[in-house]
Design an enzyme around this catalytic site. Structure first.
Site, PDB file in Angstrom:
ATOM      1  N   SER A 364      11.106 -30.303 -48.893  1.00 37.60           N
ATOM      2  CA  SER A 364      11.271 -29.689 -49.988  1.00 37.60           C
ATOM      3  C   SER A 364      13.218 -29.172 -49.670  1.00 37.60           C
ATOM      4  CB  SER A 364      11.036 -27.957 -49.959  1.00 37.60           C
ATOM      5  OG  SER A 364      12.187 -26.871 -50.265  1.00 37.60           O
ATOM      6  N   ARG A 365      13.934 -29.657 -50.188  1.00 42.07           N
ATOM      7  CA  ARG A 365      15.021 -29.838 -49.438  1.00 42.07           C
ATOM      8  C   ARG A 365      15.846 -28.030 -49.419  1.00 42.07           C
ATOM      9  NH1 ARG A 365      15.867 -34.064 -53.484  1.00 42.07           N
ATOM     10  NH2 ARG A 365      14.925 -35.832 -52.387  1.00 42.07           N
ATOM     11  N   VAL A 366      15.493 -27.489 -49.996  1.00 43.70           N
ATOM     12  CA  VAL A 366      16.324 -25.870 -49.880  1.00 43.70           C
ATOM     13  C   VAL A 366      15.763 -24.670 -49.329  1.00 43.70           C
ATOM     14  CG1 VAL A 366      18.534 -26.882 -50.718  1.00 43.70           C
ATOM     15  CG2 VAL A 366      17.235 -25.963 -52.154  1.00 43.70           C
TER      16      VAL A 366
END
Length: 500
Positions: A364-366
């Protein structure tokens, strides 16, 4: 009576000045070819790309190809009711769908028409299906959590409101189950959900609607249904229509969640339309703009600034892979557009680990910015511990003697995997997730056999509901302190005492 010539001339001049032409001029064309959901129309010289056109028998279509000789239209209906030579009219409108609170709890087709037998939808609000994604000035960073109720996701791959998180995996690995669990978990959280079914069997969609209804989730959900028996045109517009329905709530300052199940079938439908329209094929026969097909859709998910109401639209697109090949054309396209992916492994699924989420390939990048502080405080090395366990497990199969440290790491890893297992349609509140992960991380489960772990977990949740509901409600609001940890240790010891 004397009539003066000046009076007559003024009356005539007045009549001439106020004369109006009450003639309705509509640009019309003729069908020159029709079949396979595509109609070629001659004569509509000023039609716009994406404009709705009207065929006989109240069948609508949309202009997609604007060529020199004729235009190529997709038909939203059965082609057997229109024929070569029929008159086609311009409408001057871009395709719109009904939106609003009246849509909640309903099952509709991609044009917003009800198909659930509950009568007409009474709404006077409409939005075009194609809308430009908001610019960066109108957005704010993802910082609010969207809890899925699924332990591996909320702990290791957290999702925030306004994020685009891809769910990817082979057929029958539990992708839709994750989406449905997430919808069920939004109950009482003031989040409107939109589920877009693309190319699924009608029986499957009916079963899904029934599941949502039984779990009390249909009341705040809109189901957009473009089934396998519908035309490629309907499959093509379905996600855009669903997105506009979700954007209505976002623009009002509310929070919305949209699930596209799945975009692989959407890309295949668009490929079919493009080939029938004789557009040049590219890689794997997909048209050259297949990346734009999904990027313009997924970019519409966002978290608005407080000035615009602070609403959000979170997107969970689903992609089906073949033989776990995530390097194929459409999967790599969508991975590059989204803010991370939840990867489901068929190997894990068939070995009994469900949900079959592979934490090594999932990211999950954010969402980490949106994860609650209490969860951050207990997760710690969870992902790293699981990765080490997977390596050690592969190594231990060679049958060599293992030292005490390695054996304890393997034992801990087995219990971590056991606590991350979860039944479908049974999302878990975040406070219970925090407690069971804390228990496993602190080694409370190490001395027990694996078949006891589920019983200990059940006992823990019963105890939390009966005695410590106030403590858990307070705990998730703040960062975990030493004092909080002491209390958590006390509760864990109380649970373990029942099994010793």
């Amino acid at each position: 009576m004397n009539i003066h010539p000046e009076e007559i001339s003024s009356i005539i001049r007045n009549k001439i000045d106020n004369f109006k032409f009450d003639i309705d001029v509509n640009e019309t064309g003729k069908i020159v070819q029709v079949g396979d959901g595509i109609a070629r129309v001659y004569g509509l010289e000023h039609v716009m790309a994406g404009e709705m056109v009207l065929f006989p028998n109240d069948i609508y279509g949309m202009a997609l190809n604007l060529e020199q000789e004729n235009i190529g239209c997709i038909v939203f209906g059965d082609c057997k009711y229109i024929k070569e030579g029929d008159i086609v009219k311009r409408t001057g409108r871009i395709l719109e769908v009904p939106v609003g609170e009246a849509m909640l709890g309903r099952v509709v087709d991609p044009l917003g028409q009800p198909i659930d037998g509950k009568g007409d939808i009474k709404t006077d609000k409409y939005l075009p299906i194609e809308r430009k994604a908001l610019g960066v000035i109108d957005r704010q960073p993802v910082k609010e959590p969207l809890q899925t109720g699924i332990k591996p996701i909320d702990s290791m791959i957290p999702i925030g409101r306004g994020q685009r998180e891809l769910i990817i995996g082979d057929r029958q690995t539990g992708k839709t189950a994750i989406a449905i669990d997430t919808i069920i978990n939004q109950k009482g959280k003031d989040v409107v959900c939109v589920y877009v079914a693309i190319g699924q069997k009608r029986s499957t969609i009916a079963k899904l609607v029934d599941t949502l209804d039984k779990n009390g989730a249909l009341a705040y959900t809109i189901v957009v249904c473009a089934s396998a028996s519908d035309t490629p045109s309907m499959l093509y517009v379905a996600p855009y229509a669903g997105c506009s329905m979700g954007e209505y709530f976002r623009d009002k300052g509310q929070h919305a969640l949209i699930i596209y199940d799945d975009l692989s079938k959407h890309a295949a439908a668009y490929r079919e339309i493009s080939l029938l329209l004789r557009r040049p094929p590219g890689r794997e026969a997909y048209p050259g703009d297949v990346f734009y097909l999904h990027s313009r859709l997924l970019e519409r998910a966002s978290k608005l600034t407080d000035k615009l109401g602070g609403g959000s639209l979170t997107a969970l697109p689903i992609i089906e892979t073949k033989a776990e090949d995530i390097s194929a054309y459409i999967p790599t396209n969508v991975i590059s557009i989204t803010d991370g992916q939840i990867y489901l492994s068929s190997r894990l699924f068939y070995s009994g680990i469900r949900p079959a989420i592979n934490p090594g390939l999932s990211v999950s990048r954010v969402g980490g910015n949106a994860q609650i502080k209490a969860m951050k405080g207990v997760v710690g090395q969870l992902r790293l511990d699981l990765a080490q366990y997977n390596e050690l497990e592969a190594f231990s199969k060679f049958g060599s003697d293992l030292d005490k440290t390695t054996r304890s790491q393997l034992r801990r890893g087995e219990r971590l995997i056991e606590i991350l297992k979860q039944d479908i349609y049974n999302p878990l509140p975040v406070e219970k997730q925090i407690f069971i992960i804390f228990m496993a991380n602190e080694g409370y489960l190490d001395e027990f056999e694996l078949n006891k772990v589920a019983l200990i977990e059940e006992d823990l949740f019963t105890l939390l509901d009966s005695k410590y509901s106030e403590f858990t409600a307070e705990m998730i609001k703040y960062k975990i302190t030493d004092q909080t940890k002491e209390k958590m240790h006390e509760i864990c010891k109380e649970v373990i005492a029942h099994f010793n």
